[in-house]
Write an enzyme that holds these catalytic residues in place. Sequence first.
Site, PDB file in Angstrom:
ATOM      1  N   ASP A   1       0.841  -1.200   0.000  1.00 34.00           N
ATOM      2  CA  ASP A   1       0.000   0.000   0.000  1.00 34.00           C
ATOM      3  C   ASP A   1       0.878   1.252   0.000  1.00 34.00           C
ATOM      4  O   ASP A   1       2.021   1.233  -0.484  1.00 34.00           O
ATOM      5  CB  ASP A   1      -0.961  -0.057   1.204  1.00 34.00           C
ATOM      6  CG  ASP A   1      -2.290   0.609   0.915  1.00 34.00           C
ATOM      7  OD1 ASP A   1      -2.403   1.829   1.117  1.00 34.00           O
ATOM      8  OD2 ASP A   1      -3.216  -0.090   0.480  1.00 34.00           O
ATOM      9  N   ASP A   2       0.361   2.306   0.564  1.00 32.96           N
ATOM     10  CA  ASP A   2       1.057   3.593   0.581  1.00 32.96           C
ATOM     11  C   ASP A   2       2.450   3.457   1.222  1.00 32.96           C
ATOM     12  O   ASP A   2       2.712   2.492   1.939  1.00 32.96           O
ATOM     13  CB  ASP A   2       0.206   4.581   1.396  1.00 32.96           C
ATOM     14  CG  ASP A   2       0.439   6.022   0.981  1.00 32.96           C
ATOM     15  OD1 ASP A   2       1.424   6.283   0.281  1.00 32.96           O
ATOM     16  OD2 ASP A   2      -0.373   6.879   1.381  1.00 32.96           O
TER      17      ASP A   2
ATOM     18  N   LYS B   1      -3.818  -0.468  -6.825  1.00 39.06           N
ATOM     19  CA  LYS B   1      -4.821   0.180  -5.965  1.00 39.06           C
ATOM     20  C   LYS B   1      -4.647   1.669  -6.188  1.00 39.06           C
ATOM     21  O   LYS B   1      -3.585   2.223  -5.865  1.00 39.06           O
ATOM     22  CB  LYS B   1      -4.595  -0.190  -4.495  1.00 39.06           C
ATOM     23  CG  LYS B   1      -5.491   0.594  -3.523  1.00 39.06           C
ATOM     24  CD  LYS B   1      -5.378   0.048  -2.112  1.00 39.06           C
ATOM     25  CE  LYS B   1      -6.057   0.927  -1.089  1.00 39.06           C
ATOM     26  NZ  LYS B   1      -5.972   0.382   0.274  1.00 39.06           N
TER      27      LYS B   1
ATOM     28  N   ASP C   1      -5.774   5.279  -5.384  1.00 35.64           N
ATOM     29  CA  ASP C   1      -6.491   5.967  -4.321  1.00 35.64           C
ATOM     30  C   ASP C   1      -6.970   7.336  -4.787  1.00 35.64           C
ATOM     31  O   ASP C   1      -6.613   7.805  -5.867  1.00 35.64           O
ATOM     32  CB  ASP C   1      -5.560   6.089  -3.101  1.00 35.64           C
ATOM     33  CG  ASP C   1      -6.334   5.911  -1.806  1.00 35.64           C
ATOM     34  OD1 ASP C   1      -7.537   6.196  -1.798  1.00 35.64           O
ATOM     35  OD2 ASP C   1      -5.727   5.493  -0.805  1.00 35.64           O
TER      36      ASP C   1
ATOM     37  N   ARG D   1     -13.560   0.646  -3.873  1.00 35.09           N
ATOM     38  CA  ARG D   1     -13.935   0.959  -2.488  1.00 35.09           C
ATOM     39  C   ARG D   1     -15.088   1.954  -2.552  1.00 35.09           C
ATOM     40  O   ARG D   1     -15.092   2.845  -3.387  1.00 35.09           O
ATOM     41  CB  ARG D   1     -12.738   1.589  -1.775  1.00 35.09           C
ATOM     42  CG  ARG D   1     -11.621   0.613  -1.415  1.00 35.09           C
ATOM     43  CD  ARG D   1     -11.897  -0.075  -0.077  1.00 35.09           C
ATOM     44  NE  ARG D   1     -12.219   0.910   0.958  1.00 35.09           N
ATOM     45  CZ  ARG D   1     -11.312   1.701   1.530  1.00 35.09           C
ATOM     46  NH1 ARG D   1     -10.031   1.590   1.236  1.00 35.09           N
ATOM     47  NH2 ARG D   1     -11.676   2.587   2.437  1.00 35.09           N
TER      48      ARG D   1
ATOM     49  N   ASP E   1     -12.395   3.770   5.474  1.00 33.44           N
ATOM     50  CA  ASP E   1     -11.385   2.752   5.787  1.00 33.44           C
ATOM     51  C   ASP E   1     -11.807   1.882   6.968  1.00 33.44           C
ATOM     52  O   ASP E   1     -12.323   2.382   7.964  1.00 33.44           O
ATOM     53  CB  ASP E   1     -10.069   3.423   6.202  1.00 33.44           C
ATOM     54  CG  ASP E   1      -9.415   4.143   5.049  1.00 33.44           C
ATOM     55  OD1 ASP E   1     -10.022   4.227   3.966  1.00 33.44           O
ATOM     56  OD2 ASP E   1      -8.284   4.618   5.240  1.00 33.44           O
TER      57      ASP E   1
HETATM   58  C1  GLA Z   1      -6.629   5.747   2.132  1.00 30.58           C
HETATM   59  C2  GLA Z   1      -7.162   4.366   1.746  1.00 30.58           C
HETATM   60  C3  GLA Z   1      -6.529   3.302   2.624  1.00 30.58           C
HETATM   61  C4  GLA Z   1      -5.019   3.374   2.492  1.00 30.58           C
HETATM   62  C5  GLA Z   1      -4.532   4.763   2.839  1.00 30.58           C
HETATM   63  C6  GLA Z   1      -3.046   4.924   2.577  1.00 30.58           C
HETATM   64  O1  GLA Z   1      -7.052   6.125   3.398  1.00 30.58           O
HETATM   65  O2  GLA Z   1      -8.565   4.324   1.849  1.00 30.58           O
HETATM   66  O3  GLA Z   1      -7.011   2.024   2.261  1.00 30.58           O
HETATM   67  O4  GLA Z   1      -4.658   3.015   1.191  1.00 30.58           O
HETATM   68  O5  GLA Z   1      -5.205   5.757   2.082  1.00 30.58           O
HETATM   69  O6  GLA Z   1      -2.572   6.201   2.873  1.00 30.58           O
END
Ligand code: GLA
Length: 412
Positions: free
Chosen positions: A78-79, A154, A156, A209, A213
């Site tokens: 992820d990030d 993914k 965002d 999504r 979160d």
């Molecule tokens: C958002 C996404 C999370 C994650 C964070 C990372 O909040 O919804 O799932 O990927 O960013 O910073």
Amino acid sequence: MMWSVIILCVLLPLSIGLDNGLARTPPMGWMSWERFRCNTDCKNDPHNCIGANLLMQMADRMAEDGYLEAGYEYLSVDDCWMAKERSQMGTLVTDPERFPNGMKAVIDYVHSRGLKFGIYGSVGNKTCKGYPGNKYHMARDAATYAEWGVDMLKFDCCNPGPNFVTGFEQMGNYLNKTGRPILYNCALAICMGPKVDYNLVKKYCNTWRNYEDVEDNWKYVFNIIEFYGKNDKNFLEIAGPGGWNDADQLIVGDFSLSAAQQQTQIGLWAIMASPLFMSVDLRNIVPTAKQLLLNKEVLAIHQDSLGIAGRRIWNIDDHAVKLESWLRPLSPKGRYAVGIFNKNVGGLLQTVNRTMSQLGLTDENGYTMKEIFTGISYGPYKLSDSLVIRIPPTNLFLAVATPVTEKELIVF
Ligand code: GLA
């Protein structure tokens, strides 16, 4: 002229979805975010920081401990995987300390273990945690991902700017242009807010999504279930092969859910046909959580080939009783997954007394049921017969209902 119009109408699919051949059933995998967040402190916490070691160790566990075999095939970072700045040429750069051999080496390793690799980007000029976003660089970044061997993005919606819808469409097009099949998981529905157009979202994305979160806390899981129960704009009906609503990561095996609440999360995610991305430390997961993640009957519901997402069919939300029932059609035709969820958090068990018809079942021969977490069989029941069970607070009764066959009917 007339004929060509008729032929065109016949050829055009009724609901147009992103047609890259991917996500024919909801994807499964592991994602770093919920459990490992933006931990970049490899000096003090080398075991848990976002870097090559963590990802390669997770790949080993997925390949060796049965997860890959069960269907969890994407390993997704992820990030916070990037360096804070792009290269002078404008390309994305992996953080050099945490990924000493670059991202391609990690991805090659992940592939060598039989897994697919997911990466993370954002439509704006920064990710949610302030790393470089993809705005103004989408063509180049899609090419970089493909060159590295990425299998899923993914994407965002942080710092989106006014033209974010176009941004999501463009990124999808650039991914397609690379010629590499890259599953496109996008946060477009969240960004669109109340104005969300799910047909458009499905046209651009393989998974999307659409709610806040998840965090390692029952309240968050519960709120997601409520959102999916309400099913505003019928988003559950829009899902199907190639395009799925994403209820966010599983927190099965993490710190705060009871064993039963973990069953509730994965059971309802399976009924809702949400992607199943674990976010747990697979190196030290407790056996009960592992068993649950690998539960074949739950995963069979999730991966069912009819590809129809289930939905809530009734909901009682008064002071004393908080109870709801879900139904997902399964193959072969006529079977259903039935989920009855006691949402009360007070101490009492909730008695359920519902006929098959009240559970949404319609086969006139009646049904037998098998509850998945206990293995208990129920029935056979005629449509007017009642299932009588007692469900503890926050627990899910999850059963597969199978129509009674003509042969069984003679005995019944
Ligand atoms: C958002 C996404 C999370 C994650 C964070 C990372 O909040 O919804 O799932 O990927 O960013 O910073």
